[in-house]
Every structure is written in C-alpha cells, then in structure tokens.
Design an enzyme around this catalytic site. Structure first.
Site, PDB file in Angstrom:
ATOM      1  N   GLY A   1       3.180  -9.540   6.241  1.00 38.88           N
ATOM      2  CA  GLY A   1       2.955  -8.649   7.185  1.00 38.88           C
ATOM      3  C   GLY A   1       2.868  -7.124   7.395  1.00 38.88           C
ATOM      4  O   GLY A   1       3.001  -6.471   5.937  1.00 38.88           O
ATOM      5  N   GLY A   2       2.225  -6.012   7.893  1.00 37.79           N
ATOM      6  CA  GLY A   2       2.248  -4.921   7.790  1.00 37.79           C
ATOM      7  C   GLY A   2       1.005  -4.260   6.175  1.00 37.79           C
ATOM      8  O   GLY A   2      -0.179  -5.623   7.116  1.00 37.79           O
ATOM      9  N   ASP A   3       2.278  -3.846   5.619  1.00 38.97           N
ATOM     10  CA  ASP A   3       0.274  -3.176   4.866  1.00 38.97           C
ATOM     11  C   ASP A   3       0.907  -3.690   3.505  1.00 38.97           C
ATOM     12  O   ASP A   3       0.667  -4.310   2.280  1.00 38.97           O
ATOM     13  CB  ASP A   3       0.668  -1.841   4.889  1.00 38.97           C
ATOM     14  CG  ASP A   3       1.851  -1.376   3.676  1.00 38.97           C
ATOM     15  OD1 ASP A   3       2.710  -1.612   3.927  1.00 38.97           O
ATOM     16  OD2 ASP A   3       2.333  -0.383   3.508  1.00 38.97           O
ATOM     17  N   GLU A   4       1.843  -5.637   3.325  1.00 44.37           N
ATOM     18  CA  GLU A   4       2.053  -6.055   2.634  1.00 44.37           C
ATOM     19  C   GLU A   4       1.568  -7.220   2.059  1.00 44.37           C
ATOM     20  O   GLU A   4       1.596  -8.046   3.437  1.00 44.37           O
ATOM     21  CB  GLU A   4       4.201  -5.910   3.032  1.00 44.37           C
ATOM     22  CG  GLU A   4       4.207  -6.700   1.183  1.00 44.37           C
ATOM     23  CD  GLU A   4       6.369  -6.897   1.412  1.00 44.37           C
ATOM     24  OE1 GLU A   4       6.864  -5.875   1.263  1.00 44.37           O
ATOM     25  OE2 GLU A   4       6.769  -7.474   2.279  1.00 44.37           O
TER      26      GLU A   4
ATOM     27  N   LEU B   1       0.984  -1.773   0.039  1.00 43.51           N
ATOM     28  CA  LEU B   1      -0.292  -0.079  -0.192  1.00 43.51           C
ATOM     29  C   LEU B   1       0.896   1.591   0.409  1.00 43.51           C
ATOM     30  O   LEU B   1       2.205   1.171   0.649  1.00 43.51           O
ATOM     31  CB  LEU B   1      -0.984   0.012   1.157  1.00 43.51           C
ATOM     32  CG  LEU B   1      -2.214  -1.372   1.544  1.00 43.51           C
ATOM     33  CD1 LEU B   1      -2.986  -1.207   2.562  1.00 43.51           C
ATOM     34  CD2 LEU B   1      -2.713  -1.482   0.405  1.00 43.51           C
TER      35      LEU B   1
END
Length: 216
Positions: free
Chosen positions: A107-110, A66
């Site tokens: 993980g995160g925005d990945e 993102l």
C-alpha cells in the site's frame, strides 16, 4: 457422415466461445490479484506465495519504503508520485524475479518481498544491488526525479517465524535505516523490539493522531 460433419461444424463455434470465455476469466482473475498501478501482486497474493517460500527454505524477508515520497507529491504532483511508485515496483519486481521470490505492494509507497537466501554473506551484496536499482532517478515530464528508499531485512535461521512476525522485524530494521538517512539494514532477531498499536509499529502513520504524516 454428413450428420457427423454437421454436428462438428455446429459445435466448433461453441467450443471456441468457451475457450475465449476461459481465457477472459483467467485474465480477469489474474488482474484482480495484481495492483493496478505497479502490476505487482496484491497483498493477499503476495502473502500466499511468501508463506509457501518460508515453509520450504531459508529466506530473507524485506520491507521497502520510499524516502521523501511526500515531497515528490507536494513538489511534482500526484502523477509524479504514481510514476515513482510504478518505477520502484517495476525495479523491485525485476530483482525479485531473478531471485525466484515473492513480491507485493502493501500500500502507498511500501513494498515487501521474500526471497530464498541460504547464505548470510549473500544478502548484503544483494541488498546493495537492490537499493541502487530502486534509487535510480525517475523520468517524468521531461525531468529526472530523485528517488530514495530504505530497506529493512530479516534473515534468521530456518524455519523462520511466521510471515507477520518476520515483516514486523523487517519493518523495524527499515525504520532504523530510515533514521540514519536511508539505505538498508539487516536483523536476525525474530523478536520485535517495538510495541504495536492496532497491529502496526508504534510511531508509524495511523498509530498516533498527533503523528506527522511521512515521518516514518
């Protein structure tokens, strides 16, 4: 006859109990394999499915990140960031399901995906559709939050390189798309162009203690 009926009556609650236990166990196992925020498969589950697809047919390997996610958190709060990740994951999951592929949150925005894609000419059309889907604004707390994304895709000959290598070159393509303002970029070269630090592309967060978070 009465003894038989008595035995059956006694066994019925026990069988029902085992059935409920089995359903609970399968449900718990499925939940453990899914990311609690998006409902997408975890990295381990994604990798297992993705590697199977890569062995079976020609596929495109995607890395989705993102754009401006840190700003969403800073301006609107972490709950808005969670809403953005949840929305992006749902849209990506819908697109991958149509493609009969594998998808997961890394993980995160990945996110990552592997989808069967026999013909090179099909991929740009599909990526354009996916990018438009992911980038739809997200409704949160009475506001529409803009959402951007960068998508890198590896699509080469069959058989493909290992999943780890394919994700690395897809990550490099994603980085190229991000550097030009987002969108999507395709590579067919299975040889990574960037050196890695601790298994990650040089320059990504975590590879340099002086690197500014959110710049890749």
């Amino acid at each position: 006859m009465s003894h038989t009926l008595t035995a059956i009556s006694a066994a019925a609650p026990l069988a029902a109990g085992w059935t409920m236990h089995g359903l609970w166990f399968r449900r718990s196992l499925d939940q453990a394999r899914r990311d609690p925020l998006t409902g997408l498969p975890t990295r381990a589950s994604f990798e297992k499915h993705a590697e199977q697809l890569l062995r079976e047919t020609r596929c495109a390997v995607l890395l989705i990140d993102l754009d401006g996610f840190k700003q969403i958190n800073d301006v609107h709060g972490h709950a808005a960031g969670d809403a953005a990740i949840r929305a992006a994951g749902g849209r990506l999951g819908t697109w991958v399901q149509v493609q009969d592929g594998a998808v997961g949150r890394l993980g995160g925005d990945e996110f990552a995906a592997v989808v069967p894609m026999r013909h090179t000419t099909d991929l740009p059309v599909e990526l354009r559709t996916l990018h438009e889907m992911v980038c739809e604004p997200v409704a949160f707390d009475g506001h529409l939050i803009p959402l951007g994304s960068s998508i890198g895709a590896y699509h080469g000959p069959f058989p493909a390189p290992g999943l780890s290598t394919a994700l690395r070159v897809a990550d490099e393509a994603m980085y190229g798309a991000k550097q030009t303002g987002g969108g999507w970029l395709i590579t067919s070269n299975p040889i990574p162009a960037y050196r890695t630090v601790n298994g990650r592309r040089d320059g990504r967060p975590g590879t340099d203690i002086d690197a500014e978070e959110g710049t890749t």
